[in-house]
Design a protein around this motif. Structure first.
Motif, PDB file in Angstrom:
ATOM      1  N   GLU A  43       0.879  -1.151   0.000  1.00 22.39           N
ATOM      2  CA  GLU A  43       0.000   0.000   0.000  1.00 22.39           C
ATOM      3  C   GLU A  43       0.928   1.216   0.000  1.00 22.39           C
ATOM      4  O   GLU A  43       1.740   1.379   0.905  1.00 22.39           O
ATOM      5  CB  GLU A  43      -0.889   0.002   1.231  1.00 22.39           C
ATOM      6  N   VAL A  44       0.847   2.039  -1.036  1.00 24.31           N
ATOM      7  CA  VAL A  44       1.823   3.115  -1.212  1.00 24.31           C
ATOM      8  C   VAL A  44       1.201   4.471  -0.893  1.00 24.31           C
ATOM      9  O   VAL A  44       0.161   4.839  -1.452  1.00 24.31           O
ATOM     10  CB  VAL A  44       2.366   3.123  -2.664  1.00 24.31           C
ATOM     11  N   ILE A  45       1.849   5.199   0.013  1.00 28.23           N
ATOM     12  CA  ILE A  45       1.454   6.580   0.303  1.00 28.23           C
ATOM     13  C   ILE A  45       2.452   7.490  -0.412  1.00 28.23           C
ATOM     14  O   ILE A  45       3.666   7.275  -0.326  1.00 28.23           O
ATOM     15  CB  ILE A  45       1.450   6.823   1.820  1.00 28.23           C
ATOM     16  N   LEU A  46       1.948   8.461  -1.144  1.00 28.70           N
ATOM     17  CA  LEU A  46       2.815   9.329  -1.940  1.00 28.70           C
ATOM     18  C   LEU A  46       3.218  10.564  -1.133  1.00 28.70           C
ATOM     19  O   LEU A  46       2.409  11.117  -0.381  1.00 28.70           O
ATOM     20  CB  LEU A  46       2.092   9.772  -3.214  1.00 28.70           C
ATOM     21  N   LEU A  47       4.473  10.959  -1.320  1.00 26.35           N
ATOM     22  CA  LEU A  47       4.999  12.101  -0.581  1.00 26.35           C
ATOM     23  C   LEU A  47       5.786  12.995  -1.532  1.00 26.35           C
ATOM     24  O   LEU A  47       6.722  12.546  -2.193  1.00 26.35           O
ATOM     25  CB  LEU A  47       5.914  11.578   0.546  1.00 26.35           C
ATOM     26  N   HIS A  48       5.382  14.267  -1.603  1.00 23.56           N
ATOM     27  CA  HIS A  48       6.067  15.209  -2.487  1.00 23.56           C
ATOM     28  C   HIS A  48       6.507  16.432  -1.688  1.00 23.56           C
ATOM     29  O   HIS A  48       5.773  16.934  -0.840  1.00 23.56           O
ATOM     30  CB  HIS A  48       5.142  15.645  -3.628  1.00 23.56           C
ATOM     31  N   PHE A  49       7.722  16.909  -1.998  1.00 19.48           N
ATOM     32  CA  PHE A  49       8.235  18.129  -1.384  1.00 19.48           C
ATOM     33  C   PHE A  49       8.254  19.240  -2.415  1.00 19.48           C
ATOM     34  O   PHE A  49       8.703  19.016  -3.540  1.00 19.48           O
ATOM     35  CB  PHE A  49       9.646  17.898  -0.854  1.00 19.48           C
ATOM     36  N   PHE A  50       7.765  20.401  -2.029  1.00 14.19           N
ATOM     37  CA  PHE A  50       7.750  21.511  -2.981  1.00 14.19           C
ATOM     38  C   PHE A  50       8.199  22.791  -2.288  1.00 14.19           C
ATOM     39  O   PHE A  50       8.007  22.964  -1.083  1.00 14.19           O
ATOM     40  CB  PHE A  50       6.358  21.684  -3.592  1.00 14.19           C
ATOM     41  N   ASN A  51       8.821  23.640  -3.074  1.00 14.93           N
ATOM     42  CA  ASN A  51       9.253  24.932  -2.547  1.00 14.93           C
ATOM     43  C   ASN A  51       8.132  25.923  -2.780  1.00 14.93           C
ATOM     44  O   ASN A  51       7.900  26.365  -3.904  1.00 14.93           O
ATOM     45  CB  ASN A  51      10.546  25.371  -3.244  1.00 14.93           C
TER      46      ASN A  51
ATOM     47  N   VAL B 122       4.453  18.320   1.147  1.00 11.65           N
ATOM     48  CA  VAL B 122       5.155  18.949   2.276  1.00 11.65           C
ATOM     49  C   VAL B 122       5.944  20.169   1.798  1.00 11.65           C
ATOM     50  O   VAL B 122       6.767  20.056   0.890  1.00 11.65           O
ATOM     51  CB  VAL B 122       6.103  17.927   2.956  1.00 11.65           C
ATOM     52  N   PRO B 123       5.698  21.340   2.407  1.00 13.48           N
ATOM     53  CA  PRO B 123       6.442  22.543   2.012  1.00 13.48           C
ATOM     54  C   PRO B 123       7.906  22.412   2.412  1.00 13.48           C
ATOM     55  O   PRO B 123       8.222  22.055   3.541  1.00 13.48           O
ATOM     56  CB  PRO B 123       5.746  23.676   2.780  1.00 13.48           C
ATOM     57  N   PHE B 124       8.790  22.739   1.475  1.00 13.88           N
ATOM     58  CA  PHE B 124      10.209  22.476   1.663  1.00 13.88           C
ATOM     59  C   PHE B 124      11.030  23.765   1.573  1.00 13.88           C
ATOM     60  O   PHE B 124      12.240  23.764   1.810  1.00 13.88           O
ATOM     61  CB  PHE B 124      10.633  21.478   0.566  1.00 13.88           C
ATOM     62  N   GLY B 125      10.342  24.871   1.230  1.00 16.89           N
ATOM     63  CA  GLY B 125      11.060  26.122   0.978  1.00 16.89           C
ATOM     64  C   GLY B 125      11.816  26.657   2.181  1.00 16.89           C
ATOM     65  O   GLY B 125      12.968  27.091   2.067  1.00 16.89           O
ATOM     66  N   GLY B 126      11.191  26.608   3.344  1.00 18.66           N
ATOM     67  CA  GLY B 126      11.828  27.123   4.554  1.00 18.66           C
ATOM     68  C   GLY B 126      13.101  26.345   4.860  1.00 18.66           C
ATOM     69  O   GLY B 126      14.158  26.915   5.165  1.00 18.66           O
TER      70      GLY B 126
END
Ligand code: ATP
Ligand code: MG
Length: 382
Positions: free
Chosen positions: A195-203, A234-238
């Motif tokens: 069972e795959v949960i997707l995770l993306h990081f964005f600025n 998930v916000p990654f900019g900081g």
């Protein structure tokens, strides 16, 4: 009511776990076909029977991990006369000059053996249609499956996806960029029963809203294989700002990716997932040399699965096309991983240098996680 006979792949090999795998596959099929009217899935001695009101969605069945093949079948009572009559009807609709009957008998209490059924039904069909029996190169094969309460006859076997039912191998977190590789890696783990949960990081400061839309489209596409699919954005900019201040451009990519692994581990903890998944392919780009993969993967205590590690880009692209993620992945966007990175990033990161750089950083991971946007996507939503 149309009925499909569904055969599963490796499940049958799994000994004592077999019932568990069957249950999971039956449940997944029912869930995946839910949008197509009333569907019933029953277990029948090494196969599943799927019955639906309207026409069942053949394309949907082709996308479900764990199905080796399936066939739309005619059902008849357990009686040689009824079986032969149906076989004749199926044969009469065909141009073929030659044919064979292939019987499987899962219930041994039927008074005739499979070979006897082949012979008796074959004789009858040959006599009444003028077609000849060919056991080596038949133009038509009529399959007969004899179960304890009824028999199923069909001509065409449709290949399925193979693999294992989603959910039977545990839960994992897949780090998905908007690129070509990582959605394929996520798919391969679904096919292996995860069972795959997707995770993306964005600025959040450099990215327009387009990235979110792209990831949502990928999640929706992947939901066609595993059903309900959760996506963390998930916000990654900081964190990137902190890293850029303290780390020379040459090492930033490595520190970004290590930070992503640590954040992913945190999400895995929240979700009860047992491993992380990436789209890495050995030496494909600067961040994927053995040295660099070592320092990236060392950032987490969880196993890192990289199902594309031995794949060529062409193979990955071919698979991406097949599963329908390619067209979404090639839409233009800029991954935050390349933000403010040297034109020639380090290709042989060494653990001491990385450890020293990491020491000077105080990153607030919990804050980034707390600001994650979480959404679920289903195959029936569109
Ligand atoms: P992809 O085609 O998956 O983007 P790639 O060959 O372009 O892979 P990189 O961009 O270096 O290689 O990324 C390597 C892996 O790191 C990705 O496959 C993915 O698992 C992870 N990754 C990179 N960027 C992100 C991101 N923004 N969010 C989540 N995971 C990421
Ligand atoms: Mg990429």
């Amino acid at each position: 009511m149309p009925v499909y006979v569904v055969h599963y792949s490796e499940i049958a090999l799994k000994g004592k776990n077999r019932a568990y795998f069957e249950e999971a596959l039956a449940r997944n099929i029912a869930l995946m076909l839910k949008g197509h009217g009333e569907v019933k899935v029953r277990k029948r001695y090494g196969r599943l029977l799927v019955e639906g009101e309207g026409a069942l969605d053949r394309e949907a069945l082709q996308l479900i991990p764990g199905i080796k093949s399936f066939a739309q079948a005619e059902r008849v009572e357990l009686d040689l006369e009824a079986i032969a009559t149906m076989a004749l009807r199926l044969a009469q609709g065909e141009q073929a000059n030659s044919f064979m009957i292939r019987t499987k008998r899962s219930d041994k209490s039927f008074p005739l053996t499979s070979l006897e059924v082949n012979r008796l039904v074959g004789e009858r069909v040959a006599r009444q249609t003028g077609k000849t029996v060919s056991l080596t190169a038949p133009e038509l094969t009529i399959h007969i499956e004899i179960c304890s309460d009824e028999a199923y006859l069909y001509k065409e076997i449709v290949p399925g996806l193979g693999g294992l039912p989603v959910g039977t191998s545990g839960r994992v977190i897949a780090l998905v960029s908007g690129g070509i590789d990582s959605p394929v890696a996520a798919f391969l783990m679904m096919k292996r029963g995860c069972e795959v949960i997707l995770l993306h990081f964005f600025n959040e400061t450099i990215h327009s809203l387009k990235v979110g839309g792209k990831l949502a489209s990928l999640a929706e596409r992947l939901a066609h294989f595993q059903g309900e699919t959760k996506l963390y954005m998930v916000p990654f900019g900081g964190l990137q700002r902190e890293i850029i201040k303290a780390v020379p451009a040459r090492y930033r990519m490595l520190i970004y990716r290590r930070t992503m692994m640590r954040l992913a581990e945190e999400v895995a903890r929240l979700e009860g997932a047992k491993a992380l998944v990436t789209g890495d392919s050995l030496a494909q780009v600067a961040s994927q040399t053995l040295d660099n993969l070592r320092v990236i993967y060392e950032a987490t205590g969880l196993p890192v699965l990289a199902p594309l590690i031995g794949s060529d880009k062409e193979e990955t692209i071919a698979l991406a096309r097949k599963i329908g993620t390619y067209e979404i992945s090639i839409l233009p966007y800029e991954d935050c991983c390349s933000f403010m990175v040297a034109p020639h990033p380090e290709t042989h990161g060494d653990p001491q240098t990385i450890a020293a750089l990491q020491k000077g950083l105080a990153l607030d991971l919990a804050d980034a996680i707390s600001r994650a946007e979480i959404e679920s996507f289903g195959p029936n939503r569109a």
